[in-house]
Design an enzyme around this catalytic site. Structure first.
Site, PDB file in Angstrom:
ATOM      1  CE  LYS A  23      -4.289   1.203  -0.238  1.00 49.81           C
ATOM      2  NZ  LYS A  23      -5.098   0.748  -1.374  1.00 49.81           N
ATOM      3  CB  SER A  75      -7.863   1.052  -3.473  1.00 47.75           C
ATOM      4  OG  SER A  75      -7.579   1.014  -2.084  1.00 47.75           O
TER       5      SER A  75
END
Length: 596
Positions: A193, A391
Site C-alpha cells: 500500500k 482499492s
C-alpha cells in the site's frame, strides 16, 4: 408647482423602473431562447462518400457531458466522452455513407487503458474494409500508440514521434513538509500500500518497486504487442528504437524504421485523404465530426434494456464543491440512490457499471458495495473496468456477478490506510502557539491531537485496530465476491496493484475486454438476445447546469485549465484542498502514478 414636480419625478422614476424591469425580463427570455436554439439544432444528415474526422485532444472522460454554459460563453474546453467516441466509431463502421476515418490525436489527457479501448474499436472499424488515415506533428507516445492502428500514418516532415518506453517517477514530500514543521502520522495495512510512502519515505520501498516494475513492464509489453501487429515491426526493433530516443533522431528515419508511412505538411494531408476517397483536387472533402455521426445515425432502441452506469473519480461520502467546477467524483449517496432506481426499473434487465477510479473513502466504498450486491440479487450486474478500478473502486465491484477489465487496467490494491497530517510542530514551535488541556477521560483530548501534540501510543493503537478491522472487512468482501478463501485473498492482497492481464490469472477479475464486451456479457447473464443500452446517470438538464453554474460562479472551463496547467500535480492539489472533507480511513491508490 412643487406638487407638479413631485408627480413628474414619480412618473419618471416609475417609467425608469418599468423599463429596467422590462429589460431584465426580456434579457431572461432572450437567454432562455438562446439556450433553446443551442439545444434544439436540426438533426444533421450525412452525405455519401464522407470521412469521419476524429481530432482527439483534451480530456477523455468515461461519459460525455454537454457543457451548456461553455457553448454560450465560448469557454467550452475540449472534453471528450469515451462513450461518444466508441459510439461514433461503431456507427461509422456500419454507415455506408462513411468511407473512412481521418484520425488526428493531439494533446490528450487520459490513460493507456482508455487509449487501448479506442484503439480496439478502430481495429474493429477496419474489419469492415474501410480505411483509417492518421496524421500528427509532434506525437506523444500515447498518441502514437493510438495512431499506429491506422492503415496509413503520416507526420510533418519536421515532426517527431516520442517513443521511449515507460517509467514511473513517484514524488516524496516528507522533507518538504518537514521544512514547515509538518509530518504525517500513518496507520495502514498492506506492505504494497504505497499511497502513504510519499509522506513518510524519501524513496520507493522494495515492495512498491516490485509492484510498479511488474505493472509498467506488463503495460509496455501490451503496447509493444499492439504496435508490432499494426505496423509490422518486431518487438526487439521497437525496444531498440525506444532505447535510442527516436524522438530526437532525424525524422526521415521514422519511415526507415517503418514507424510511419510518409511525410506531409498539414495542408497536404487533405490531398492524401482525397486520393483515398477517389475525388478530384477541386472538390471539397465531405467531412463529418463524431458528434454529427452520432446525431445522424439513429440509435437502436429495440429489444431489452441494458443499463450502463458510469462511475469516475474519487469515491467520497459527500460531494465536495470546487471553485473550479468540473471535478468528477463517485458520491456514495448519489450512486446508491441511482442503483436502487435501476433495481426497481422493470425495463432494465441487467446493469453494467463502468468504473474508472483509484478508490477513495473506505466507508463510502462499503456502502456502494452493499448497493451493488442488492442490485445483483434482482438482476445481473457486470463491472467494466477502465483505466483503473483499484482499492475502494475494486471494493465496490465485489457485489457484481462478473468483472471485466482491460489488459492494461490497474486493479486490486486490496488494502486500507489512514494518513493524518501532524501540524503540531508548525503550530507550537514555528508559530509559537501554546495549548493547555482539561479533560474528563484518558483519551478525551484525541480530537485536538495533531494540532497541539502528536498522537499518543495508546491513541495510535486504537487507530491501527480500526484500520485493521477495515482491512479484514475489505478482504472478506473480496473473498465472498470472488469465491475464494480469506487465505487465498491474503496472498494477492496487502495493497498490491495488479495489471488487468495479471488480475485475470489470479482470479481478481473474470474476463478481459472493453465496455462492449461487458454489455454482451450482461445480456448473456440476463438471457436476452435483442437489447439496447441506456446510459446513466442521466445528464443534468440545461436548466440544472445553468443554475449550478450561477450558484458556484464557475463551470468546467477553469477546472480544465487548472488541470492542464498543473498536469500531474492536479490530483494531489485537489486532494489537499479537500483534505478536511475526506473520511480519515482511505482505500485508494497514490494520487500520481507518474507513468510516462
Amino acid at each position: 408647482s412643487d406638487l407638479i414636480m413631485k408627480q413628474f419625478f414619480k412618473s419618471v422614476a416609475a417609467t425608469v423602473v418599468g423599463i429596467f424591469a422590462f429589460g431584465i425580463i426580456m434579457g431572461i427570455f432572450t437567454f432562455i431562447s438562446l439556450i433553446g436554439m443551442l439545444m434544439s439544432g436540426d438533426k444533421p444528415s450525412l452525405r455519401d462518400n464522407s470521412v469521419m474526422v476524429m481530432k482527439l485532444q483534451g480530456t477523455i472522460n468515461e461519459q460525455g457531458q454537454e457543457d451548456v454554459m461553455g457553448q454560450i460563453t465560448g469557454n467550452s474546453f475540449n472534453q471528450l466522452g469515451l462513450n461518444e467516441i466508441l459510439s461514433a466509431i461503431k456507427k461509422a463502421k456500419n454507415e455506408d455513407k462513411i468511407k473512412g476515418i481521418y484520425l488526428e490525436p493531439g494533446a490528450l489527457i487520459t490513460d493507456y487503458a482508455t487509449l487501448q479501448e479506442i484503439r480496439k474499436a478502430l481495429e474493429d472499424f477496419k474489419k469492415s474494409g474501410k480505411w483509417i488515415i492518421a496524421y500528427g506533428d509532434a506525437m506523444t507516445q500515447g498518441c502514437y500508440y493510438l495512431a499506429s492502428v491506422a492503415n496509413k500514418l503520416y507526420i510533418n516532415p519536421e515532426g517527431s514521434v516520442d517513443w521511449h518506453g515507460l517509467a514511473s517517477q513517484p514524488m516524496f514530500l516528507k522533507d518538504l513538509y518537514a521544512k514547515f514543521g509538518v509530518k504525517y502520522t500513518v496507520v495502514k495495512v498492506g506492505k504494497f500500500k504505497s499511497f502513504t510512502e510519499q509522506y513518510t519515505e524519501d524513496k520507493m520501498s522494495d515492495a512498491n518497486r516490485e509492484q510498479v516494475s511488474r505493472y509498467i513492464n506488463g503495460l509496455w509489453q501490451q503496447m509493444l504487442t499492439d504496435v508490432s501487429k499494426s505496423r509490422g515491426i518486431n518487438k526487439d526493433s521497437l525496444n531498440h528504437y525506444a532505447d535510442g530516443f527516436v524522438a530526437f533522431e532525424d525524422s526521415k528515419l521514422l519511415k526507415t524504421h517503418k514507424m510511419v508511412d510518409g511525410f506531409c505538411y498539414y495542408d497536404e494531408i487533405k490531398n492524401i485523404v482525397k486520393k483515398q476517397l477517389g475525388i478530384k483536387d477541386t472538390k471539397r472533402i465531405r467531412q463529418a465530426s463524431m458528434s454529427e455521426v452520432n446525431a445522424a445515425v439513429e440509435d437502436k432502441y429495440d429489444g431489452s434494456t441494458i443499463a450502463v452506469y458510469y462511475c469516475q473519480g474519487g469515491i467520497t461520502s459527500q460531494a465536495t464543491t470546487s471553485l473550479w467546477g468540473g471535478e468528477q467524483q463517485i458520491v456514495s449517496s448519489n450512486v446508491i440512490s441511482d442503483l436502487n432506481d435501476l433495481a426497481k426499473d422493470e425495463d432494465v434487465k441487467a446493469v453494467v457499471i463502468r468504473i474508472n477510479s483509484g478508490g477513495g473513502d473506505a466507508y463510502a466504498s462499503e456502502q456502494i458495495w452493499r448497493a451493488v450486491s442488492q442490485l445483483n440479487k434482482k438482476k445481473p450486474v457486470v463491472v467494466s473496468m477502465g483505466g483503473m478500478a483499484a482499492s475502494g473502486a475494486y471494493y465496490m465491484s465485489m457485489g457484481a456477478r462478473y468483472i471485466m477489465a482491460q489488459p492494461t487496467t490497474l486493479t486490486g490494491s486490496i488494502g486500507i490506510f489512514g494518513a493524518f497530517p501532524d501540524m503540531s510542530g508548525l503550530i507550537t514551535q514555528k508559530l509559537g502557539v501554546k495549548f493547555d488541556e482539561v479533560k474528563t477521560n484518558r483519551n478525551s483530548g484525541y480530537q485536538g491531537a495533531l494540532m497541539a501534540r502528536p498522537f499518543t501510543p495508546e491513541e495510535l493503537s486504537y487507530l491501527q485496530a480500526y484500520v485493521n478491522r477495515g482491512y479484514t472487512l475489505f478482504r472478506k468482501r473480496v473473498a465472498d465476491g470472488r469465491k475464494m478463501s480469506v487465505d487465498e485473498v491474503e496472498k494477492i492482497a496487502q495493497g498490491r496493484v495488479w495489471l488487468g492481464s495479471d488480475a485475470k490469472n489470479i482470479k481478481l477479475v473474470d474476463g478481459l475486454g472493453g465496455l462492449d464486451d461487458a454489455v454482451a456479457k450482461a445480456a448473456q447473464l440476463a438471457k436476452v438476445k435483442d437489447y439496447h443500452t441506456d446510459e446513466y446517470p442521466l445528464p443534468a438538464s440545461w436548466m440544472d447546469q445553468l443554475l449550478n453554474n450561477v450558484e458556484t460562479g464557475s463551470g468546467n472551463y477553469l477546472d480544465d485549465q487548472l488541470r492542464l496547467t498543473l498536469g500531474d500535480m492536479y490530483t494531489p492539489f485537489m486532494w489537499l484542498r479537500h483534505i478536511n472533507e475526506h473520511e480519515p480511513v482511505q482505500a485508494s491508490l497514490p494520487y500520481v502514478l507518474n507513468i510516462r
